[in-house]
Design an enzyme around this catalytic site. Sequence first.
Site, short mmCIF file in Angstrom:
data_model
loop_
_atom_site.label_atom_id
_atom_site.label_comp_id
_atom_site.label_asym_id
_atom_site.label_seq_id
_atom_site.Cartn_x
_atom_site.Cartn_y
_atom_site.Cartn_z
N ASP A 147 -5.15 -4.58 -8.05
CA ASP A 147 -6.43 -3.88 -7.90
C ASP A 147 -6.18 -2.37 -7.83
OD1 ASP A 147 -9.04 -3.19 -7.37
OD2 ASP A 147 -8.94 -3.74 -5.24
N GLU B 116 0.86 -1.19 0.00
CA GLU B 116 0.00 0.00 0.00
C GLU B 116 0.89 1.23 0.00
OE1 GLU B 116 -2.51 2.74 -0.35
OE2 GLU B 116 -3.24 0.66 -0.47
#
Length: 286
Positions: A168, A117
């Site tokens: 994603d 992330e």
Amino acid sequence: MNYRHAFHAGNHADVLKHIAVLALCDALTAKPAPLFALDTHAGRGLYPLDGNSALRTGEAEGGIGRLLAEAPKQPAITRYLAAVRACRAEHGPSAYPGSPWLLAYALRDDDRIAACELQPEEAAQLKHNFANDPRMAVHERDGYAAMKALLPPKLGALRFNRGLVLIDPPFEAQLQEFDTALGALRDSLARWPQGTYALWYPIKRRRALQPFYRRAATLPAKSILTAELLVRADDSPLRMNGSGLLLLNPPWQFDQTLAATLPVLARTLGETADAVGGVTWLKQAD
């Protein structure tokens, strides 16, 4: 990058993606060898659907909310709803599991997970949420760069021959994101050709994706499948009318699993009579 998944957690795109992630994990864990999973755009891994962000959009009501209410008796959907209920039993009645949580839920003690992330606040929360899971390594870094750095996967002397890469991205760059993702997939397949890869993508007008399908079909994977769910007609470039997954090297008969699931999702989550779900082979193994 300004994207925050908390606004969209539990929507129809999450439902599609997370049903597929669990089904992929179940298919891959059918064999005993340990697996490696890489989540390139992991977010924080856990979302409160009663929080301000989710309530502001209300998107979860048309996704997980509707699916829980109707609970169609279809195996892949039942499996997913059981995972959501398990998450809520642990984290409260409004919790929704992101893909890192679902990977941790579905994989085994000897499997390993890397979750990436880029946003510092989201990465810090991701680390907090999985601080007690020794299988999970959280990286505050760009997910595409992580594909180069972490593939082929190994842990000391152990090399993972099988596993899943979930990509994603937020698609803030829109069509440019397809170029970046396809380039990363081509590079990764050269270094870990036996991996299973899943790329999520939004659908506004499906005909605008034809160049993406043509380019995806040329990737050096043994087999290439798309799985798509449209909740309304794909006739507007101003909103997401559905989404899809590009699946490279999917497990044997995985197309049959999704082909049985997607029409049920379309009937349950569809907002208009134009809702549809299905799979398409772009390349099949010889």
